[in-house]
Write an enzyme that holds these catalytic residues in place. Structure first.
Site, PDB file in Angstrom:
ATOM      1  N   HIS A 103     -55.226 -18.643 -32.478  1.00 22.48           N
ATOM      2  CA  HIS A 103     -54.570 -17.979 -33.643  1.00 22.48           C
ATOM      3  C   HIS A 103     -54.105 -16.763 -33.025  1.00 22.48           C
ATOM      4  O   HIS A 103     -52.972 -16.180 -33.459  1.00 22.48           O
ATOM      5  CB  HIS A 103     -55.679 -17.841 -34.679  1.00 22.48           C
ATOM      6  N   ASP A 161     -52.387 -15.979 -41.155  1.00 24.29           N
ATOM      7  CA  ASP A 161     -52.465 -17.490 -40.593  1.00 24.29           C
ATOM      8  C   ASP A 161     -53.161 -18.379 -41.279  1.00 24.29           C
ATOM      9  O   ASP A 161     -53.605 -18.171 -42.754  1.00 24.29           O
ATOM     10  CB  ASP A 161     -52.714 -17.345 -38.993  1.00 24.29           C
ATOM     11  N   SER A 213     -50.995 -24.865 -26.563  1.00 21.28           N
ATOM     12  CA  SER A 213     -50.808 -25.623 -25.074  1.00 21.28           C
ATOM     13  C   SER A 213     -49.640 -26.700 -25.432  1.00 21.28           C
ATOM     14  O   SER A 213     -48.972 -26.550 -24.191  1.00 21.28           O
ATOM     15  CB  SER A 213     -51.982 -26.578 -24.779  1.00 21.28           C
ATOM     16  N   GLU A 257     -46.220 -24.614 -25.178  1.00 18.63           N
ATOM     17  CA  GLU A 257     -46.265 -24.033 -23.815  1.00 18.63           C
ATOM     18  C   GLU A 257     -45.800 -25.005 -22.996  1.00 18.63           C
ATOM     19  O   GLU A 257     -44.893 -24.699 -22.162  1.00 18.63           O
ATOM     20  CB  GLU A 257     -47.634 -23.326 -23.540  1.00 18.63           C
ATOM     21  N   GLU A 259     -56.682 -30.499 -35.221  1.00 13.11           N
ATOM     22  CA  GLU A 259     -55.717 -31.402 -35.224  1.00 13.11           C
ATOM     23  C   GLU A 259     -55.082 -32.080 -34.174  1.00 13.11           C
ATOM     24  O   GLU A 259     -53.835 -32.375 -34.019  1.00 13.11           O
ATOM     25  CB  GLU A 259     -54.673 -30.697 -36.176  1.00 13.11           C
TER      26      GLU A 259
END
Ligand code: UDP
Length: 472
Positions: A18, A116, A365, A368, A384
């Site tokens: 986060h 968030d 990830s 990225e 998730e």
């Protein structure tokens, strides 16, 4: 109307998954859209890497104020085995008085409040102080649609697929049976967040069109939005960590990568809280060795996944020779590097010697990897990540699916060896490698001036500026 610089408060939940994207959103608003940002984050003293990251950001510009909130003690308030979302939600709730007083004490108070996914209770401050409320979704649009629709999903408990209006059906078995609405504790926690975010003025989602065309189109369709109660969705991604790390880990693993041939190394990492069992570590080590490919592996001692692990990354003794197979480090010395606990992942993925990424498929990830044009092997573990793995393998075609660890238990060395060879060098893996390159350029286009995500954020900022001017 006169234009005035917008001042935005961003409240991040704790946890690297986060804090990293929320902080990057803050930096992006400041550096590319001339916004002032007050960035609030609860303390988690147990996370060494979170503390490092925030300390590096504290002094960067006049318009970015990083405010680390005082620690809160929730140790006696929850059972020890409570889930991560429940724990994070309570930490944020207990930190709210400090956020409120900082905002009230600000010489030029923010007029926009962004939470968030797990910090939506901060909206009570926004309501009281008449700030406009937005959520920044650190999960993708498909998962977000599932969440928003989940109060209606209780009917689908026994079905074979999960059918969300306007979205591709998902086989429940591919999610390992882990449906939010089947876990009462999480469902209750998330229902609160869903009620909160449904009332926001909009949701900024960390994704881009080429990744989720169908879902995004559906979420902007009024007919669908009548069925899924969701405010307007703004695609602003991929927002990923952009600056470089000044640390010793950096020197070691990046120097090693400098000495490897281009595209020759598979990178293996499981996010901030991913752990494997002892048996699984052994199989993974053998799979890598048998594949004969170069590798960089972020290793952690064997452990069952726990709720504490996610918030406590970087703590404890980690000596790889204690738990890797006998002789593995010596036999692979010339082709592999194991790094305990943590590496500067974005810089690793951006290194030209990286050819593929074996990942737990956390959304950060995933983005990225996509931004750097690196194809993936999916090894989803929790939350998730199952959704992300299905999307990467079946919809986007940028990853090979190793197995569903929930279904298969331990993933054997032969499967690992085959998947590594496929993504790294075999003809069958060529389409994944090509798709990864294609997405890299599309991601880049989206985030530069004239690109869809950049322009969407720019337009939104203009509305915030107009509001700020009206208040002054
Ligand atoms: N990360 C890192 N080094 C590591 C492992 C993770 O820098 O060794 C960063 C990674 O780049 C990403 C974040 O931690 O930005 C993890 O977020 P993600 O959503 O992928 O997974 P989570 O940790 O939330 O499960």
């Amino acid at each position: 109307m006169e234009i005035s610089k917008a001042h935005v408060a961003i409240l991040s939940s704790p946890g690297m998954g986060h804090v990293i994207p929320c902080l990057e959103l803050a930096k992006c608003l400041v550096s590319h859209h001339d916004v002032e940002v007050s960035f609030f984050v609860p303390s988690t003293e147990s996370s060494y890497h979170q503390t490092q990251l925030l300390q590096q950001s504290i002094s960067n510009t006049d318009d970015l104020h990083v405010i680390i909130l005082p620690p809160v003690d929730i140790s006696n308030m929850l059972p020890i085995d409570v889930s991560v979302p429940v724990r994070i939600t309570l930490i944020v709730q207990k930190s709210l008085p400090a956020v409120r007083s900082a905002i009230l004490g600000s010489p030029r108070p923010p007029t926009v409040f962004i939470s968030d996914l797990f910090s939506t209770y901060g909206f009570e401050i926004a309501d009281d102080l008449k700030m406009e409320k937005y959520m920044f979704s650190t999960v993708n649009a498909s998962v977000l649609a599932n969440m928003a629709y989940s109060p209606k999903l209780v009917q689908q408990v026994d079905g074979e697929t999960l059918d969300i209006p306007g979205c591709k059906p998902v086989r429940i078995k591919d999610l390992g049976g882990r449906l939010m609405h089947r876990n009462p504790e999480n469902f209750q926690c998330m229902s609160g967040h869903i009620r909160n975010f449904v009332g926001a003025a909009g949701i900024l989602v960390n994704t881009f069109e080429d990744l989720e065309r169908q879902t995004l189109k559906s979420l902007s369709d009024d007919n669908i939005r009548r069925k899924i109660p969701i405010p307007p969705v703004y695609c602003v991604g991929p927002v990923i960590k952009s600056d470089t790390t000044q640390s010793v880990e950096k020197l070691d693993c990046l120097t090693w990568l400098d000495n490897q041939p281009c595209g020759s190394v598979i990178f293996i990492a499981f996010g901030s809280g991913g752990f494997l069992s002892a048996e699984q570590i052994t199989e993974l080590a053998w799979g890598l060795e048998l594949s004969k490919q170069r590798f960089l592996w972020v290793v952690r001692p064997p452990q069952e996944l726990t709720n504490d692990a996610y918030l406590a990354s970087g703590v404890g003794v980690n000596n790889p020779s204690d738990y890797l197979p006998d002789g593995f480090l010596t036999r692979t010395h010339d082709i592999g590097l194991v790094v305990p606990d943590w590496v500067p992942q974005v810089e690793v993925l951006g290194h030209e010697s990286i050819g593929a990424f074996m990942s737990h498929c956390g959304w950060n990830s995933t983005l990225e990897s996509i931004v750097h044009g690196v194809p993936m092997i999916t090894w989803q573990l929790y939350a998730e990540q199952h959704w992300n793995a299905i999307m990467l393998t079946e919809d986007i075609g940028v990853a090979v699916r190793l197995a569903n660890p929930i279904e298969t238990g331990v993933i054997g060395r032969d499967r690992i060896e085959k998947a590594v060879r496929l993504v790294m060098k075999e003809e069958k893996g060529k389409s994944l490698r090509n798709k990864a390159k294609e997405l890299k350029y599309s991601a880049m286009r989206n985030m530069t001036k004239g690109g869809s995500s950049y322009d969407t954020l720019s337009e939104l900022v203009k509305t915030w500026e107009a509001r700020a001017a009206a208040k002054e």
